[in-house]
Design a protein around this motif. Structure first.
Motif, PDB file in Angstrom:
ATOM      1  N   LEU A  59     -16.840 -11.631  -4.146  1.00  9.62           N
ATOM      2  CA  LEU A  59     -16.848 -11.711  -2.691  1.00  9.62           C
ATOM      3  C   LEU A  59     -17.554 -10.445  -2.204  1.00  9.62           C
ATOM      4  N   GLU A  60     -18.799 -10.575  -1.844  1.00 10.52           N
ATOM      5  CA  GLU A  60     -19.665  -9.423  -1.609  1.00 10.52           C
ATOM      6  C   GLU A  60     -19.581  -8.976  -0.151  1.00 10.52           C
TER       7      GLU A  60
ATOM      8  N   PHE B 282       0.849  -1.185   0.000  1.00  7.93           N
ATOM      9  CA  PHE B 282       0.000   0.000   0.000  1.00  7.93           C
ATOM     10  C   PHE B 282       0.887   1.239   0.000  1.00  7.93           C
ATOM     11  N   PRO B 283       0.530   2.277  -0.766  1.00  6.20           N
ATOM     12  CA  PRO B 283       1.408   3.450  -0.876  1.00  6.20           C
ATOM     13  C   PRO B 283       1.487   4.297   0.377  1.00  6.20           C
ATOM     14  N   ALA B 284       0.533   4.141   1.296  1.00  8.29           N
ATOM     15  CA  ALA B 284       0.538   4.897   2.549  1.00  8.29           C
ATOM     16  C   ALA B 284       0.084   3.971   3.670  1.00  8.29           C
ATOM     17  N   ALA B 285       0.246   4.430   4.913  1.00 11.89           N
ATOM     18  CA  ALA B 285      -0.193   3.629   6.053  1.00 11.89           C
ATOM     19  C   ALA B 285      -1.678   3.298   5.909  1.00 11.89           C
ATOM     20  N   THR B 286      -2.002   2.013   5.905  1.00  6.92           N
ATOM     21  CA  THR B 286      -3.374   1.563   5.658  1.00  6.92           C
ATOM     22  C   THR B 286      -3.713   0.451   6.643  1.00  6.92           C
ATOM     23  N   PRO B 287      -4.249   0.799   7.810  1.00  8.72           N
ATOM     24  CA  PRO B 287      -4.495  -0.229   8.821  1.00  8.72           C
ATOM     25  C   PRO B 287      -5.688  -1.133   8.522  1.00  8.72           C
ATOM     26  N   ILE B 288      -6.677  -0.646   7.753  1.00 11.52           N
ATOM     27  CA  ILE B 288      -7.808  -1.506   7.402  1.00 11.52           C
ATOM     28  C   ILE B 288      -7.984  -1.484   5.885  1.00 11.52           C
ATOM     29  N   TYR B 289      -8.276  -2.636   5.325  1.00 12.05           N
ATOM     30  CA  TYR B 289      -8.246  -2.800   3.871  1.00 12.05           C
ATOM     31  C   TYR B 289      -8.844  -4.157   3.502  1.00 12.05           C
ATOM     32  N   ALA B 290      -9.086  -4.338   2.210  1.00 10.95           N
ATOM     33  CA  ALA B 290      -9.379  -5.651   1.642  1.00 10.95           C
ATOM     34  C   ALA B 290      -8.397  -5.890   0.507  1.00 10.95           C
ATOM     35  N   SER B 291      -7.917  -7.114   0.395  1.00 15.05           N
ATOM     36  CA  SER B 291      -6.987  -7.464  -0.677  1.00 15.05           C
ATOM     37  C   SER B 291      -7.367  -8.836  -1.222  1.00 15.05           C
ATOM     38  N   ALA B 292      -7.055  -9.039  -2.494  1.00 13.50           N
ATOM     39  CA  ALA B 292      -7.362 -10.320  -3.133  1.00 13.50           C
ATOM     40  C   ALA B 292      -6.204 -10.702  -4.043  1.00 13.50           C
ATOM     41  N   TYR B 293      -6.019 -12.010  -4.227  1.00 19.49           N
ATOM     42  CA  TYR B 293      -4.851 -12.538  -4.928  1.00 19.49           C
ATOM     43  C   TYR B 293      -5.274 -13.707  -5.812  1.00 19.49           C
ATOM     44  N   ARG B 294      -4.824 -13.670  -7.072  1.00 22.30           N
ATOM     45  CA  ARG B 294      -5.119 -14.754  -8.007  1.00 22.30           C
ATOM     46  C   ARG B 294      -3.817 -15.288  -8.582  1.00 22.30           C
ATOM     47  N   PRO B 295      -3.315 -16.412  -8.108  1.00 23.36           N
ATOM     48  CA  PRO B 295      -2.115 -17.018  -8.708  1.00 23.36           C
ATOM     49  C   PRO B 295      -2.428 -17.504 -10.110  1.00 23.36           C
ATOM     50  N   ALA B 296      -1.467 -17.331 -11.013  1.00 25.56           N
ATOM     51  CA  ALA B 296      -1.688 -17.751 -12.399  1.00 25.56           C
ATOM     52  C   ALA B 296      -0.363 -18.143 -13.041  1.00 25.56           C
ATOM     53  N   ARG B 297      -0.398 -19.129 -13.877  1.00 24.68           N
ATOM     54  CA  ARG B 297       0.753 -19.497 -14.708  1.00 24.68           C
ATOM     55  C   ARG B 297       0.399 -19.130 -16.143  1.00 24.68           C
TER      56      ARG B 297
ATOM     57  N   THR C 175     -16.926  -4.909  -3.296  1.00 22.12           N
ATOM     58  CA  THR C 175     -16.997  -6.287  -3.782  1.00 22.12           C
ATOM     59  C   THR C 175     -15.607  -6.647  -4.301  1.00 22.12           C
ATOM     60  N   MET C 176     -15.037  -7.719  -3.781  1.00 26.12           N
ATOM     61  CA  MET C 176     -13.682  -8.129  -4.144  1.00 26.12           C
ATOM     62  C   MET C 176     -13.730  -9.396  -4.996  1.00 26.12           C
ATOM     63  N   PRO C 177     -12.692  -9.643  -5.789  1.00 29.54           N
ATOM     64  CA  PRO C 177     -12.619 -10.903  -6.533  1.00 29.54           C
ATOM     65  C   PRO C 177     -12.175 -12.049  -5.613  1.00 29.54           C
ATOM     66  N   LEU C 178     -12.708 -13.226  -5.868  1.00 25.80           N
ATOM     67  CA  LEU C 178     -12.252 -14.434  -5.193  1.00 25.80           C
ATOM     68  C   LEU C 178     -11.958 -15.471  -6.269  1.00 25.80           C
ATOM     69  N   ALA C 179     -10.675 -15.761  -6.469  1.00 23.29           N
ATOM     70  CA  ALA C 179     -10.260 -16.677  -7.529  1.00 23.29           C
ATOM     71  C   ALA C 179     -10.350 -18.115  -7.044  1.00 23.29           C
ATOM     72  N   LEU C 180     -10.934 -18.972  -7.863  1.00 27.41           N
ATOM     73  CA  LEU C 180     -11.029 -20.397  -7.564  1.00 27.41           C
ATOM     74  C   LEU C 180      -9.936 -21.123  -8.349  1.00 27.41           C
ATOM     75  N   ARG C 181      -9.100 -21.857  -7.647  1.00 26.60           N
ATOM     76  CA  ARG C 181      -8.009 -22.568  -8.322  1.00 26.60           C
ATOM     77  C   ARG C 181      -8.549 -23.451  -9.440  1.00 26.60           C
ATOM     78  N   GLY C 182      -8.037 -23.229 -10.663  1.00 32.31           N
ATOM     79  CA  GLY C 182      -8.474 -24.015 -11.800  1.00 32.31           C
ATOM     80  C   GLY C 182      -9.865 -23.667 -12.287  1.00 32.31           C
ATOM     81  N   GLY C 183     -10.455 -22.562 -11.769  1.00 30.07           N
ATOM     82  CA  GLY C 183     -11.820 -22.212 -12.147  1.00 30.07           C
ATOM     83  C   GLY C 183     -11.994 -20.723 -12.339  1.00 30.07           C
TER      84      GLY C 183
END
Length: 241
Positions: free
Chosen positions: A226-227, A176-191, A213-221
């Motif tokens: 994510l509401e 995060f570019p600045a101090a951010t004590p509360i947040y939502a983050s999402a991660y999608r691993p990909a090859r 609303t955040m993304p939720l990546a399903l492995r292989g799907g």
């Protein structure tokens, strides 16, 4: 519905944050199961992996059981597709090859494909717990498991996304570019081709503001919704907050 401060007066300690967290992860799982996840997936709460690692909310692939969501009449429910927003970052990564022998308990035939971690104060209160949390998250990503982190803890200032980026040896541009004590983050691993990458979404949160609303990546799907706002509003209403 605006986010409340569940860790300071006047709400706390009269209304305990532990109860809110428990209601929220149950609501997230219920929403995913009822309206978001494709057939043959199931969200459950507080799943233990191995001897001690706990996921606040996990999404499991039920392909082997051939389960299909249905309504009360037994009719299969159609699940709409959803395109996630543009990523905040795309990070280089290294995912280990699965050239090994694995032994699984076959009961249920379930495979972990995504996890949602709702941060508690204990995850942020000292260096060793922050490292443990980051290590658990890194293990999901290295296994190709989609991950979301939701941190509304206002009583501790540490940022666990930044801790995760340090563990993965990414520089300040991935934090995060600045101090951010509360947040939502999402991660999608990909090859992609011969390159391993992690797609990252970062959203700062604020007390008194709506949740994203955040993304939720399903492995292989697919990547699904994510509401956070919808589920948090339901929890506030049912908990009389």
């Amino acid at each position: 519905m605006p986010l409340l401060d569940h860790f300071h007066a006047p709400l706390y300690p009269a209304r305990r944050w532990e109860s809110m967290h428990a209601f929220w992860i149950a609501e997230i799982a219920a929403r995913l199961n009822q309206a978001v996840l494709p057939p043959c997936y199931l969200a459950e709460c507080q799943i233990h992996i191995g001897g001690r690692v706990e996921v606040d909310m996990a999404t499991l692939d039920l392909q082997s059981s051939q389960a299909v969501p249905s309504n009360e009449a037994g009719v299969a429910v159609a699940v709409e597709t959803w395109a996630p927003p543009a990523t905040t970052l795309v990070l280089p990564a290294v995912f280990p090859d699965d050239i090994e022998v694995r032994v699984f308990a076959l009961e249920g035939g379930q495979e972990l494909v995504a996890a949602v971690e709702v941060v508690g104060p204990g995850n942020k209160d000292r260096p060793e717990t922050r490292r443990d949390f980051a290590a658990k998250c890194a293990s999901y990503l290295q296994a190709g498991i989609g991950l979301a982190i939701v941190d509304v803890v206002t009583s501790r200032l540490a940022n666990l996304h930044d801790e995760l980026m340090r563990l993965l040896d990414h520089d300040a541009s991935a934090r995060f570019p600045a101090a951010t004590p509360i947040y939502a983050s999402a991660y999608r691993p990909a090859r992609r081709g011969t390159s391993d990458q992690i797609d990252v979404w970062l959203t700062p949160l604020g007390v008194g503001e709506s949740l994203p609303t955040m993304p939720l990546a399903l492995r292989g799907g697919a990547t699904v919704r994510l509401e956070l706002e919808t589920t948090y509003a339901a929890v506030r209403e049912r908990s009389r907050l």
